[in-house]
Design an enzyme around this catalytic site. Structure first.
Site, mmCIF file in Angstrom:
data_model
loop_
_atom_site.group_PDB
_atom_site.id
_atom_site.type_symbol
_atom_site.label_atom_id
_atom_site.label_comp_id
_atom_site.label_asym_id
_atom_site.label_seq_id
_atom_site.Cartn_x
_atom_site.Cartn_y
_atom_site.Cartn_z
ATOM 1 N N GLU A 64 0.826 -1.211 0.000
ATOM 2 C CA GLU A 64 0.000 0.000 0.000
ATOM 3 C C GLU A 64 0.859 1.260 0.000
ATOM 4 O O GLU A 64 2.086 1.197 0.089
ATOM 5 C CB GLU A 64 -0.947 -0.047 1.212
ATOM 6 C CG GLU A 64 -1.905 -1.222 1.101
ATOM 7 C CD GLU A 64 -2.964 -1.270 2.195
ATOM 8 O OE1 GLU A 64 -2.850 -0.529 3.196
ATOM 9 O OE2 GLU A 64 -3.918 -2.050 2.035
ATOM 10 N N GLU A 76 -1.760 -10.131 -5.889
ATOM 11 C CA GLU A 76 -1.738 -10.917 -7.133
ATOM 12 C C GLU A 76 -0.891 -10.241 -8.195
ATOM 13 O O GLU A 76 -0.099 -10.883 -8.888
ATOM 14 C CB GLU A 76 -3.158 -11.086 -7.684
ATOM 15 C CG GLU A 76 -4.111 -11.832 -6.785
ATOM 16 C CD GLU A 76 -4.861 -10.917 -5.804
ATOM 17 O OE1 GLU A 76 -4.239 -9.976 -5.245
ATOM 18 O OE2 GLU A 76 -6.052 -11.141 -5.589
HETATM 19 N N1 THU Z 1 -6.164 -6.642 -2.084
HETATM 20 C C1 THU Z 1 -5.333 -7.547 -2.670
HETATM 21 O O1 THU Z 1 -4.111 -7.551 -2.439
HETATM 22 N N2 THU Z 1 -5.880 -8.433 -3.536
HETATM 23 C C2 THU Z 1 -7.210 -8.503 -3.848
HETATM 24 O O2 THU Z 1 -7.583 -9.228 -4.752
HETATM 25 C C3 THU Z 1 -8.172 -7.711 -3.068
HETATM 26 C C4 THU Z 1 -7.590 -6.560 -2.332
HETATM 27 C C5 THU Z 1 -5.567 -5.645 -1.176
HETATM 28 C C6 THU Z 1 -5.565 -4.245 -1.722
HETATM 29 C C7 THU Z 1 -5.510 -3.418 -0.457
HETATM 30 O O3 THU Z 1 -4.149 -3.284 -0.083
HETATM 31 C C8 THU Z 1 -6.215 -4.293 0.570
HETATM 32 O O4 THU Z 1 -6.291 -5.589 0.033
HETATM 33 C C9 THU Z 1 -7.631 -3.806 0.908
HETATM 34 O O5 THU Z 1 -8.392 -3.658 -0.231
#
Ligand code: THU
Length: 156
Positions: free
Chosen positions: A64, A75
């Site tokens: 993030e 992913e």
């Molecule tokens: N997130 C993922 O890493 N993969 C997904 O398929 C869904 C969401 C992450 C993005 C963000 O850092 C956190 O989960 C909350 O949305």
């Protein structure tokens, strides 16, 4: 006017003990990758693991940023690392996990990113979705998670 229907199928497993060995191992690697997430804003740690045709397993986690849209999902971290380190090597399967008690399905943007590799390699990529514990879902391809898909064929 006619109504057309698209249905998708997926497997549901009670837990990893009954999953085929390769898939259970990949899910385990995805679970481990959650601990390396950088998710101070959402607190939602996600891990992904990709099995390549050459036997390599690539892990990724969400990363993030204080400018929220700059962050990247687990992913896509794993996919782009795999493609940069091993360009053109086919993906055999991908597993995704969060620290949840239920399966986590990939977001729409990651479905599209995975679809790119599936269509280019002309080989289905099974997607294994799990949590830290609980049930596990599996589709036999990325395409089944993205009906009415847009891919490179539409650009011709
Ligand atoms: N997130 C993922 O890493 N993969 C997904 O398929 C869904 C969401 C992450 C993005 C963000 O850092 C956190 O989960 C909350 O949305």
């Amino acid at each position: 006017m006619i109504i057309r229907r698209l249905t998708i199928e997926f497997e549901e497993w009670e837990n990893e003990t009954t999953l085929p060995e390769m898939e259970a191992k990949l899910l385990q690697m995805a679970r481990k990758a959650t601990s390396r997430a950088y998710a101070p804003y959402s607190g939602f740690k996600v891990g992904a693991a990709i099995m390549l045709e050459n036997g390599e397993i690539i892990q990724g986690s969400n990363q993030e940023n204080s400018s929220y849209p700059v962050g990247t999902c687990a992913e896509r971290t794993a996919l782009y690392y795999a493609s940069s380190q091993f360009p053109g090597v086919k993906i055999k399967a991908i597993a995704i996990s969060a620290e949840t008690g239920e399966p986590i399905p990939p977001c729409g943007m990651c479905r599209q990113a995975m679809l790119e590799f599936e269509t280019i390699q002309n080989l289905n990529i099974p997607v294994i979705m799990g949590g830290k514990t609980g049930k596990i879902w599996k589709t036999s391809s990325v395409g089944s998670l993205l009906p009415l898909q847009f891919d490179h064929n539409h650009l011709k």
